[in-house]
Design a protein around this motif. Structure first.
Motif, PDB file in Angstrom:
ATOM      1  N   ALA A 298      -4.527   5.921  -3.579  1.00 54.01           N
ATOM      2  CA  ALA A 298      -5.361   6.215  -2.400  1.00 54.01           C
ATOM      3  C   ALA A 298      -4.514   6.808  -1.280  1.00 54.01           C
ATOM      4  N   ALA A 299      -3.287   6.307  -1.125  1.00 47.39           N
ATOM      5  CA  ALA A 299      -2.398   6.824  -0.083  1.00 47.39           C
ATOM      6  C   ALA A 299      -2.064   8.292  -0.314  1.00 47.39           C
ATOM      7  N   SER A 300      -1.988   8.704  -1.571  1.00 43.48           N
ATOM      8  CA  SER A 300      -1.637  10.095  -1.863  1.00 43.48           C
ATOM      9  C   SER A 300      -2.709  11.058  -1.354  1.00 43.48           C
ATOM     10  N   PHE A 301      -3.979  10.635  -1.361  1.00 46.83           N
ATOM     11  CA  PHE A 301      -5.042  11.500  -0.858  1.00 46.83           C
ATOM     12  C   PHE A 301      -5.083  11.505   0.666  1.00 46.83           C
ATOM     13  N   LEU A 302      -4.687  10.388   1.284  1.00 47.08           N
ATOM     14  CA  LEU A 302      -4.539  10.380   2.736  1.00 47.08           C
ATOM     15  C   LEU A 302      -3.463  11.387   3.140  1.00 47.08           C
ATOM     16  N   CYS A 303      -2.358  11.371   2.413  1.00 46.62           N
ATOM     17  CA  CYS A 303      -1.283  12.332   2.657  1.00 46.62           C
ATOM     18  C   CYS A 303      -1.768  13.765   2.414  1.00 46.62           C
TER      19      CYS A 303
ATOM     20  N   ASN B 296      -4.670  15.001   2.793  1.00 46.71           N
ATOM     21  CA  ASN B 296      -5.524  15.468   3.895  1.00 46.71           C
ATOM     22  C   ASN B 296      -4.718  16.211   4.960  1.00 46.71           C
ATOM     23  N   HIS B 297      -3.430  15.837   5.098  1.00 46.57           N
ATOM     24  CA  HIS B 297      -2.623  16.396   6.177  1.00 46.57           C
ATOM     25  C   HIS B 297      -1.551  17.376   5.701  1.00 46.57           C
ATOM     26  N   THR B 298      -1.053  17.189   4.476  1.00 48.54           N
ATOM     27  CA  THR B 298       0.086  17.995   4.018  1.00 48.54           C
ATOM     28  C   THR B 298      -0.235  18.909   2.850  1.00 48.54           C
ATOM     29  N   GLN B 299      -1.388  18.679   2.188  1.00 48.34           N
ATOM     30  CA  GLN B 299      -1.739  19.428   0.973  1.00 48.34           C
ATOM     31  C   GLN B 299      -0.657  19.303  -0.091  1.00 48.34           C
ATOM     32  N   ASN B 300       0.010  18.122  -0.117  1.00 50.66           N
ATOM     33  CA  ASN B 300       1.097  17.872  -1.073  1.00 50.66           C
ATOM     34  C   ASN B 300       0.500  17.446  -2.418  1.00 50.66           C
ATOM     35  N   ARG B 301       0.220  18.422  -3.257  1.00 49.94           N
ATOM     36  CA  ARG B 301      -0.405  18.124  -4.548  1.00 49.94           C
ATOM     37  C   ARG B 301       0.551  17.382  -5.469  1.00 49.94           C
ATOM     38  N   GLY B 302       1.862  17.634  -5.347  1.00 49.91           N
ATOM     39  CA  GLY B 302       2.838  16.959  -6.202  1.00 49.91           C
ATOM     40  C   GLY B 302       2.788  15.456  -6.048  1.00 49.91           C
TER      41      GLY B 302
ATOM     42  N   VAL C 291      -7.681   4.842   4.447  1.00 48.49           N
ATOM     43  CA  VAL C 291      -6.946   3.668   4.934  1.00 48.49           C
ATOM     44  C   VAL C 291      -7.636   2.377   4.486  1.00 48.49           C
ATOM     45  N   GLY C 292      -8.962   2.353   4.579  1.00 44.33           N
ATOM     46  CA  GLY C 292      -9.702   1.175   4.121  1.00 44.33           C
ATOM     47  C   GLY C 292      -9.465   0.888   2.651  1.00 44.33           C
ATOM     48  N   PHE C 293      -9.477   1.917   1.828  1.00 40.31           N
ATOM     49  CA  PHE C 293      -9.219   1.734   0.400  1.00 40.31           C
ATOM     50  C   PHE C 293      -7.800   1.215   0.150  1.00 40.31           C
ATOM     51  N   ILE C 294      -6.814   1.746   0.871  1.00 33.52           N
ATOM     52  CA  ILE C 294      -5.418   1.333   0.678  1.00 33.52           C
ATOM     53  C   ILE C 294      -5.250  -0.161   0.949  1.00 33.52           C
ATOM     54  N   VAL C 295      -5.794  -0.640   2.063  1.00 33.53           N
ATOM     55  CA  VAL C 295      -5.653  -2.046   2.445  1.00 33.53           C
ATOM     56  C   VAL C 295      -6.304  -2.959   1.410  1.00 33.53           C
ATOM     57  N   LEU C 296      -7.504  -2.640   1.001  1.00 31.28           N
ATOM     58  CA  LEU C 296      -8.222  -3.484   0.046  1.00 31.28           C
ATOM     59  C   LEU C 296      -7.525  -3.503  -1.313  1.00 31.28           C
ATOM     60  N   MET C 297      -7.024  -2.370  -1.755  1.00 32.28           N
ATOM     61  CA  MET C 297      -6.321  -2.306  -3.042  1.00 32.28           C
ATOM     62  C   MET C 297      -5.037  -3.130  -3.019  1.00 32.28           C
TER      63      MET C 297
ATOM     64  N   GLY D 184     -16.102   8.091  -7.310  1.00 26.87           N
ATOM     65  CA  GLY D 184     -17.533   8.371  -7.344  1.00 26.87           C
ATOM     66  C   GLY D 184     -17.989   9.370  -6.301  1.00 26.87           C
ATOM     67  N   LEU D 185     -17.156   9.595  -5.289  1.00 32.82           N
ATOM     68  CA  LEU D 185     -17.499  10.583  -4.270  1.00 32.82           C
ATOM     69  C   LEU D 185     -17.411  12.004  -4.813  1.00 32.82           C
ATOM     70  N   GLY D 186     -16.764  12.156  -5.962  1.00 32.29           N
ATOM     71  CA  GLY D 186     -16.511  13.494  -6.487  1.00 32.29           C
ATOM     72  C   GLY D 186     -15.266  14.057  -5.840  1.00 32.29           C
ATOM     73  N   ALA D 187     -14.292  14.496  -6.651  1.00 30.75           N
ATOM     74  CA  ALA D 187     -13.032  15.070  -6.151  1.00 30.75           C
ATOM     75  C   ALA D 187     -12.254  14.081  -5.293  1.00 30.75           C
ATOM     76  N   ALA D 188     -12.495  12.761  -5.481  1.00 33.90           N
ATOM     77  CA  ALA D 188     -11.828  11.705  -4.699  1.00 33.90           C
ATOM     78  C   ALA D 188     -12.006  11.915  -3.202  1.00 33.90           C
ATOM     79  N   GLY D 189     -13.160  12.427  -2.813  1.00 34.86           N
ATOM     80  CA  GLY D 189     -13.463  12.629  -1.404  1.00 34.86           C
ATOM     81  C   GLY D 189     -13.040  13.973  -0.856  1.00 34.86           C
ATOM     82  N   GLN D 190     -12.404  14.819  -1.671  1.00 36.14           N
ATOM     83  CA  GLN D 190     -11.994  16.146  -1.231  1.00 36.14           C
ATOM     84  C   GLN D 190     -13.108  17.165  -1.503  1.00 36.14           C
ATOM     85  N   VAL D 191     -12.947  18.364  -0.960  1.00 36.53           N
ATOM     86  CA  VAL D 191     -13.904  19.437  -1.218  1.00 36.53           C
ATOM     87  C   VAL D 191     -13.574  20.139  -2.528  1.00 36.53           C
ATOM     88  N   ASP D 192     -12.323  20.518  -2.676  1.00 34.80           N
ATOM     89  CA  ASP D 192     -11.845  21.185  -3.896  1.00 34.80           C
ATOM     90  C   ASP D 192     -11.398  20.123  -4.891  1.00 34.80           C
ATOM     91  N   PRO D 193     -11.965  20.086  -6.096  1.00 30.93           N
ATOM     92  CA  PRO D 193     -11.611  19.039  -7.059  1.00 30.93           C
ATOM     93  C   PRO D 193     -10.295  19.268  -7.785  1.00 30.93           C
TER      94      PRO D 193
END
Length: 508
Positions: free
Chosen positions: A129-134, A136-142, A216-222, A75-84
């Motif tokens: 959710a963990a993939s988007f945390l990753c 944020n730091h690595t730009q690992n789209r794969g 991180v909050g999303f990962i723990v709750l999921m 719901g944040l749009g782009a899963a919280g990222q700037v570029d969708p």
């Protein structure tokens, strides 16, 4: 005489009702005051855990923690990222695998049981959710795309098990309320999840990605949701208040389940008229979450809109869930009335949406970092009419989503009380729904104009209702006979109905 003993949920299927000599309802019929387990009398309170309402609430909590948090993130749009772009690719992969797996997940759920199916299904959400945390730091789209594809497999399992429970466990006169209660708790997950990024970005008026702490909050709750699913009962262990059981296959095999999948269509070919409604049931997320919320608002306002959207879903679920169970009217009348209301609000809400959308900047400007539009994105301090009008529009979109989903589940539940058939219908529903979502996320990934995506979405919603009208008007009856439900099972009427004989207490 034997003493009363504690009975586990796993032993519940072997229980037989014991009828009290006292007329508890002040009518000519008596209600069960307990059950017999292997000749030993036990109280109802000892198997409350295996009741439909407790099981439904537990499933709702699983969905609160897994897809509820996923919805808050989306719901944040782009899963919280700037570029969708990364989220669009992940969503296309997600719904493509979801569409394939969901067609067969009813068979899998009937074989493995809803508990295992739900728990396995929950694992994919925390990895996503963990993939988007990753990212944020690595730009690992794969990794993001892989996580989306894996979540599609898991979500197909989770939502089919959920649909089986929601459609087959409740008695016929309470299905709307059960759907409503589920939708309320499920969307509370998205509401509470939406508070996390809102709190963390409340002072940010820039268009930036959300913080690591949000992910991180999303990962723990999921992850907690996947664990909670392990504490459910399987469908065969569930006993309704009147002592009746959920209709299943006694000895399911892959052969019988694939046969049941085919029979769901061949025995009721008219059910395909509901498929366009299934297809359209998730396509509006692409426009609403990415193209409207993600495209025209800054990060903190996106977070506020997200909160209001899922809160409005709760309101929609309450209104439609309870209206669909209105006892003053026959079920067939309620089905027709709900269809008319759904048709009317489709054109009122989406008509208002077009009045707003046609005046907005095009995608090329909204997504161009050098256009200067980032500084012009709508903020909540802009007030009326720049923010207040789209704020209420976005809330009505959330209300509409809940209305559409609640009605579809209720329509399917009104067609059968069989747990086996419900699993297959839920599989078809989620598979076709996901195919529609995959198409629209891909259209967004191809940067199709906002107006085009809006128009196609609205057109498909209207067309889907026209196709579904004959089923809703002609096939939903006031009740479904037990004989009709048993056509999809190898059980007999004696296996699933209340045993009215007064059993004797066991002697030592």
């Amino acid at each position: 005489m034997a003493d009363e003993k504690q009975v586990t949920a796993q032993e519940a299927p072997h229980l037989e009702p014991v009828h009290s000599d006292v007329d508890e309802t002040h009518t000519t019929t008596t209600r069960p005051s307990g059950w017999m387990y292997k000749g030993i009398k036990v109280g109802k309170s000892e198997i409350w855990y295996a009741s439909p309402i407790v099981q439904l609430l537990m499933v709702a909590m699983v969905c609160f923690l897994c897809p509820g948090m996923f919805n808050a993130l989306s719901g944040l749009g782009a899963a919280g990222q700037v570029d969708p772009s990364a989220q669009n690719d992940a969503s296309t992969a997600l719904y493509s695998t979801f569409a394939v797996v969901a067609f067969f997940s009813g068979t899998i759920a009937n074989m493995l049981g809803v508990k295992a199916t739900l728990s396995v299904g929950g694992l994919g959400y925390c990895i996503y959710a963990a993939s988007f945390l990753c990212f944020n730091h690595t730009q690992n789209r794969g990794f993001v795309v892989f996580a989306g594809a894996f979540l599609g497999v898991c979500a197909g399992l989770l939502w089919t098990a959920q649909g089986t429970i929601m459609m087959s466990y409740p008695p016929e006169d309470k299905k709307g309320r059960y759907i409503s209660w589920f939708w309320i708790i499920f969307n509370l997950g998205a509401v509470i999840g939406a508070l996390v990024p809102l709190g963390q970005n409340v002072n940010s008026r820039d268009n930036v990605a959300v913080t690591d702490g949000t992910y991180v909050g999303f990962i723990v709750l999921m992850f907690l949701g996947a664990v909670l699913a392990l504490f459910l009962c399987n469908a065969g262990n569930v006993i309704r208040h009147d002592g009746s059981k959920v209709i299943l296959m006694k000895n399911p095999s892959w052969k019988t389940e694939i046969k049941g999948l085919v029979e769901t269509i061949t025995a009721s070919p008219w059910v395909v008229l509901l498929f366009p409604m299934f297809f359209a049931s998730n396509i509006f997320y692409t426009y609403q979450l990415n193209d409207m919320n993600g495209g025209h608002f800054n990060i903190r306002t996106r977070a506020l809109n997200n909160l209001l959207y899922w809160t409005s879903q709760i309101i929609g679920a309450i209104v439609f869930g309870y209206a669909l169970d209105a006892g003053k009217f026959r079920r067939s009348v309620r089905a027709k009335a709900s269809f008319i209301v759904l048709f009317v609000i489709t054109f009122i809400i989406w008509g208002g949406g077009w009045a707003w959308q046609k005046d907005q900047v095009v995608r090329e400007i909204a997504e161009d970092e050098n256009s200067g539009y980032d500084k012009l994105r709508i903020d909540w301090v802009d007030g009326a009419p720049r923010y207040i009008a789209p704020m209420f529009l976005f809330m009505f979109y959330g209300f509409y989503d809940a209305a559409w989903q609640t009605c579809i589940y209720w329509y399917m539940g009104a067609l059968s009380n069989s747990g086996r058939k419900a699993a297959n219908l839920a599989g078809f529903y989620k598979g076709i729904q996901s195919a529609g979502a995959a198409v629209f996320w891909r259209l967004d990934g191809l940067k199709k104009p906002y107006n085009t995506i809006f128009g196609v979405t609205w057109g498909l919603l209207g067309a889907a209702l026209i196709f579904a009208a004959p089923v809703i008007w002609l096939k939903i009856k006031d009740t479904v006979s037990l004989e009709e439900d048993l056509k999809f099972s190898d059980e007999t009427a004696e296996d699933v109905t209340v045993n009215t004989k007064q059993p004797k207490e066991a002697s030592v």
